[in-house]
Design an enzyme around this catalytic site. Structure first.
Site, short mmCIF file in Angstrom:
data_model
loop_
_atom_site.label_atom_id
_atom_site.label_comp_id
_atom_site.label_asym_id
_atom_site.label_seq_id
_atom_site.Cartn_x
_atom_site.Cartn_y
_atom_site.Cartn_z
N LYS A 1 0.85 -1.19 0.00
CA LYS A 1 0.00 0.00 0.00
C LYS A 1 0.89 1.25 0.00
O LYS A 1 1.96 1.25 0.63
CB LYS A 1 -0.89 -0.04 1.24
CG LYS A 1 -2.00 1.00 1.30
CD LYS A 1 -2.84 0.75 2.56
CE LYS A 1 -3.96 1.75 2.72
NZ LYS A 1 -4.75 1.48 3.95
N SER B 1 -9.61 1.45 3.07
CA SER B 1 -8.76 2.22 2.19
C SER B 1 -7.73 1.42 1.40
O SER B 1 -7.17 1.94 0.44
CB SER B 1 -8.02 3.27 3.02
OG SER B 1 -7.16 2.65 3.94
N SER C 1 -9.60 -1.02 7.18
CA SER C 1 -9.06 -0.76 5.84
C SER C 1 -8.37 -1.95 5.17
O SER C 1 -8.06 -1.88 3.98
CB SER C 1 -8.08 0.42 5.89
OG SER C 1 -8.79 1.63 5.94
#
Lengths: 480, 497
Positions: free
Chosen positions: A59, A134, A158
């Site tokens: 990420k 996310s 997330s």
């Protein structure tokens, strides 16, 4: 992934083979998916280690010395960290190969990946639907078979929520199990890095690398149970005899899709058939989780993001005074959702409001954590939906922050309590994956993964994949 | 009827109320929350890392040594150390504050309470100043504003240097007392090894709170609002700024103006304070516990262990030195200001030096020499035993006081034993009567008139004759002896008692 590791290690395939496949898949699909913000393919197939030759994505809020780290924000559009996050360094030492940085909600604030400043991510199951957030880019990349493993971060769901929306397995470890050094902080008291992969055992293999005490992170733990995950998952029996699993009824309130409820009930039946004692119970303070979380996480975020002022790095607006520099750099650099949370967080910490908001929320957090700890005296694990719904269409919730925040209602309690939680695929509803969440005691990460693994061996839900993508999945389960 | 006492009570008085917030840089090897060296004077932005630069993703790790020095600081001031304490974030935006917040302490300081007693050497008055709290925090970087270019340059080397902030109650009642307090605090910090308190390196910085109470007949009539003067970095600045404020507040009271509660800055060039911009006036620091740093639990045993390691504090030591060795108050002050100096004094006595002589030499020659060279006593190439040996040479009459100073200068500059220097340079005094008699005969022969004058009763001429002898012996004659011998030779011992 674990089969690929074995094949590389036995010499059945060359160590460069998994990387070649990943390069081809990314080239073929990512223009449509938008899962990556940057890619880079090293020449060497990684060092010999437990994950030798395994390509993975991280990420874009994990600092990497070789690739930019943008947090999907204009603020850090050209930011190149001078160092690797501890987890990135550990993956490299294990032989894994970082192939790119994945798209996300800006600074990890969002539940649909729509707050990315650069571009949205398509859900591989249905391209006009969101992948969740996310860690939406990581989830989509794994679900579409671009990489066998991705790292996500989870502050309020997330990792688990996008894992549920994309039909993969995502693990949020116990707070303190994985180093946060080099993770660009959102809410420091809840942020955790964790693996996203096709199966619970792949997550366990990644956890063997990720979980370690880091003297550079004062909140990192040296708990003796934090290790040896894959071996413990494999050593666990097929059945669930003697296990007590609680289903807190507060997770099935208003707004939870009946089809999702049905998926969780059928998961409960699976565990019952495996020999567990499954029963409904109550965690009454769960109803306060959402407001508590949004106060505390926003307060920490407002503080953590104070450093982005245009002075030393990141976006720097043209300005004639220092105040104007701050004002314009932050105004141009942060998107609407980030600005909303900074505003909220600044408000709840302000003189005159601190006691009514921040302090009260901190107390409620303590009460909730206590309630959950007490529940674990009676139950070994908790079973809930990961999210009230399946993936929703893009754009429908962007104008309604509260509806968006509801997507995290089932995942937030694990962050507030610091307990490990995993989302596993629980079948399809109208062609979209449903996530089932399992939570366990602090530092029983191995137990949570073992339970998820037993569920996957019993159901095979995790073997379902979206159509139209190359097959990166190990359909190794003999009952597939 | 009004008694004398009553007259006193009727008098109008303006009573200053002064409180101090002092930042002291802790004497650690590394910074507060990272491994960077805690040094002064490096090339700008070289003693930095992702943590002290507050780069995204970086995390603080508390330096245990800083906590220990903080505890020592608190105990040296008599504070109660909290069994559980934690760091908070103090938010404000400034370009030299890289995280947008400073890691500090607020609701749960390291220690509360305590007291610092200041002896006023002139009045003999004992002033007790209560300490409100001691807490730990990290320093910010330095901004250097260029008036020419209008640019500001930033140096982050100082970012993350550990500081103890010491907050007093408003117990100080005069400007001179405030300075005296700071001098005493500096001596305590040095003695306890908390900080070296190098003023020129900014290792002690002070904010002062000042207001003035108008008292008449023992009753408060009115008072001004508090002025906070920020970031004073010398004792002189503190005293001058307070004197300025005293004047300002007094004029205001006399004009019937209560002033505004405000933050002010000190302009050292013009020697005035001026109000900070309105933006700097209203602070909402939005403190909250730093989630990156778990609470710190401090065991009683650690506090006791550290407290036991604190040497005798300056006030007690001054008193003991005076009472034991009979030295002057002012001398004791100078000795104790630098603990090394007082240690040197006591070692010299242990080596057999006569206390008042040793004191005179340390306070005079050694302290004077240290002022001319940029170093510390411990770094110089001589020991207390050397001073004792030198004093022995003087006492034995082997060298004169004047020669002793010459010898000692050589010792201070290059080391070596005083005896060896005296021998090598042939400085031993001539006390041999036969040699001195011969030289006196020469002088008498060369200056018959002077000899005549002295013999005839003109006492002043003796100095001239002795000087001639000293010149011929290049200063090595024992002057006392030469005096006696000339008197005997020319006056036949008439004056020789």
């Amino acid at each position: 992934m674990t089969d690929t590791v074995a094949a590389v290690q036995s010499g059945d395939i060359s160590p460069g083979e998994p990387l070649r496949r990943t390069v081809a898949e990314i080239a073929r699909h990512d223009a449509h998916l938008g899962a990556f913000l940057s890619v880079s393919y090293p020449d060497a197939p990684g060092v010999k280690g437990p994950l030798h030759g395994i390509p993975y994505a991280a990420k874009d809020n994990l600092c990497t010395a070789t690739l930019p780290t943008t947090c999907a924000s204009r603020m850090l559009e050209d930011y190149h960290p001078p160092y690797d996050a501890t987890v990135i360094a550990r993956m490299q030492e294990a032989g894994a190969i970082l192939v790119g940085k994945t798209n996300m909600d800006e600074f990890a604030m969002g539940s649909s990946n729509e707050t990315s400043a650069f571009h949205p991510v398509a859900n591989p199951w249905r391209p006009d639907h969101v992948p969740g957030g996310s860690s939406g880019g990581s989830a989509a990349a794994v679900a579409a078979g671009l990489v066998p493993l991705a790292l996500g971060t989870d502050t309020g769901g997330s990792i688990r929520q996008p894992a549920a929306f994309c039909g993969i397995t995502g693990m949020k470890p116990t707070y303190g199990a994985v180093s946060r050094m080099g993770l660009v902080a959102f809410a420091s008291s809840m942020d955790q890095v964790g693996p996203m992969a096709m199966t619970a055992s792949d997550c366990a293999a990644a956890m063997d690398i990720l979980v370690a005490h880091d003297p550079g992170d004062s909140t990192s733990s040296d708990h003796p149970d934090a290790g040896d995950f894959l071996r413990r998952v494999r050593a666990a029996p097929d059945g669930c005899d003697g296990l007590r699993i609680g289903i807190p009824r507060e997770y099935f309130g208003q707004g939870v899709d009946p089809e999702v409820v049905r998926a969780v009930r059928s998961a409960a039946d699976v565990f019952s058939e495996l020999g567990a004692r499954v029963e409904e119970m109550s965690l009454p303070h769960t109803v306060y989780a959402l407001p508590t979380y949004y106060i505390l996480a926003s307060a920490e975020a407002a503080s953590n993001l104070a450093r982005f002022d245009g002075v030393r790095y990141g976006r720097r607006a043209a300005a004639n005074s220092i105040e104007e520099l701050y004002w314009k750099s932050r105004g141009e650099g942060f998107g609407r959702e980030v600005q909303r949370r900074i505003t909220l967080g600044t408000f709840v910490l302000s003189a005159g409001y601190y006691d009514a908001y921040y302090l009260k929320a901190a107390r409620v957090r303590g009460i909730m954590a206590g309630e959950i700890t007490r529940a674990f005296a009676q139950y070994d694990y908790l079973l809930t939906p990961t999210c009230p719904t399946t993936a929703f269409p893009r754009d429908v919730r962007t104008e309604d922050p509260l509806a968006m925040y509801m997507a995290d209602v089932c995942t937030i309690p694990a962050n507030l309590a610091g307990i490990p939680a995993v989302s596993v695929p629980g079948g399809l509803v109208n062609g979209l994956p449903v996530g089932v969440q399992l939570m366990g005691r602090r530092f029983d990460d191995a137990g949570v993964l073992a339970l998820a693994d037993r569920f996957q061996r019993a159901t095979g839900h995790h073997l379902l994949g979206p159509e139209g993508f190359g097959d990166h999945r190990e359909r190794g389960g003999e009952d597939a | 009827m009004i008694t004398g006492n009553g007259v006193e009570k009727m008098r109008e008085q303006y009573r200053p109320v002064i409180g101090l917030e002092i930042h002291v840089a802790l004497d650690t090897e590394s910074k507060m929350f990272c491994a960077c060296v805690n040094a002064f004077g490096s090339t700008p932005n070289t003693d930095v890392c992702p943590v002290c630069l507050g780069l995204p993703g970086s995390l603080p790790v508390t330096n245990a040594r800083a906590i220990e020095l903080g505890i020592t600081c608190a105990r040296a001031l008599g504070g109660q150390v909290a069994p559980r304490t934690y760091f908070e974030r103090k938010h404000y935006h400034y370009p030299d504050l890289p995280k947008g917040y400073q890691i500090s302490q607020y609701a749960a300081p390291l220690s509360i309470g305590g007291e610092l007693v200041v002896d006023d050497s002139h009045s003999g008055e004992e002033v007790r100043v209560r300490i409100r709290r001691v807490h730990l925090e990290e320093d910010a970087g330095k901004s250097m504003h260029s008036r020419q270019s209008g640019h500001t340059q930033l140096d982050f080397n100082r970012c993350g240097v550990p500081l103890a902030e010491i907050v007093t109650e408003p117990d100080i009642t005069s400007c001179a007392q405030a300075r005296r307090f700071l001098e005493e605090l500096r001596a305590i910090m040095r003695t306890a090894g908390v900080s070296r308190v190098r003023m020129e390196e900014g290792e002690l910085r002070c904010d002062v709170n000042f207001n003035l109470v108008h008292v008449k007949a023992g009753q408060e009539i009115t008072r001004t609002q508090i002025s906070e003067i920020k970031n004073l970095n010398s004792f002189r600045a503190v005293q001058r700024a307070l004197e300025y404020e005293l004047m300002r507040h007094r004029s205001a009271l006399e004009a019937g103006d209560g002033l505004l509660h405000e933050t002010r800055h000190w302009d050292a060039d013009r020697e005035v304070t001026y109000a900070a911009r309105t933006k700097e006036q209203a602070h909402d620091y939005r403190y909250f516990p730093d989630p990156d740093l778990p609470p710190i639990l401090i065991e009683r045993e650690l506090v006791d262990y550290l407290a036991a390691g604190i040497p005798e504090l300056p006030r007690a030591r001054r008193r003991r030195l005076r009472e034991t060795w009979g030295i002057e108050w002012s001398q004791a002050e100078i000795l104790v200001e630098e603990p090394e100096m007082a240690d040197f004094f006591e070692s010299a006595i242990a080596e057999g030096a006569e206390p008042s002589e040793a004191c005179k030499w340390i306070v005079g020659e050694i302290a004077g020499y240290l002022n001319t060279v940029d170093t510390t006593l411990g770094a110089l190439p001589f020991s207390a035993a050397d001073l004792a040996a030198l004093l022995r040479l003087v006492e034995d009459g082997a060298i004169s006081g004047k020669i002793a100073k010459e010898v000692w200068l050589e010792v201070m500059e290059g080391g070596g034993s005083p005896e060896a220097i005296v021998e090598r340079r042939g400085l031993r005094q001539i006390s041999d009567d036969a040699i001195l008699e011969q030289i006196i005969e020469e002088v008498v022969a060369e200056h018959p008139e002077a000899a005549e004058d002295y013999a005839g009763g003109k006492d002043k001429t003796l100095g001239f004759l002795v000087g001639q002898v000293m010149q011929k012996t290049r200063g090595q004659a024992n002057p006392q002896k030469v005096n006696e011998m000339i008197a005997r030779r020319l006056r036949g011992g008439r004056d020789d008692n």
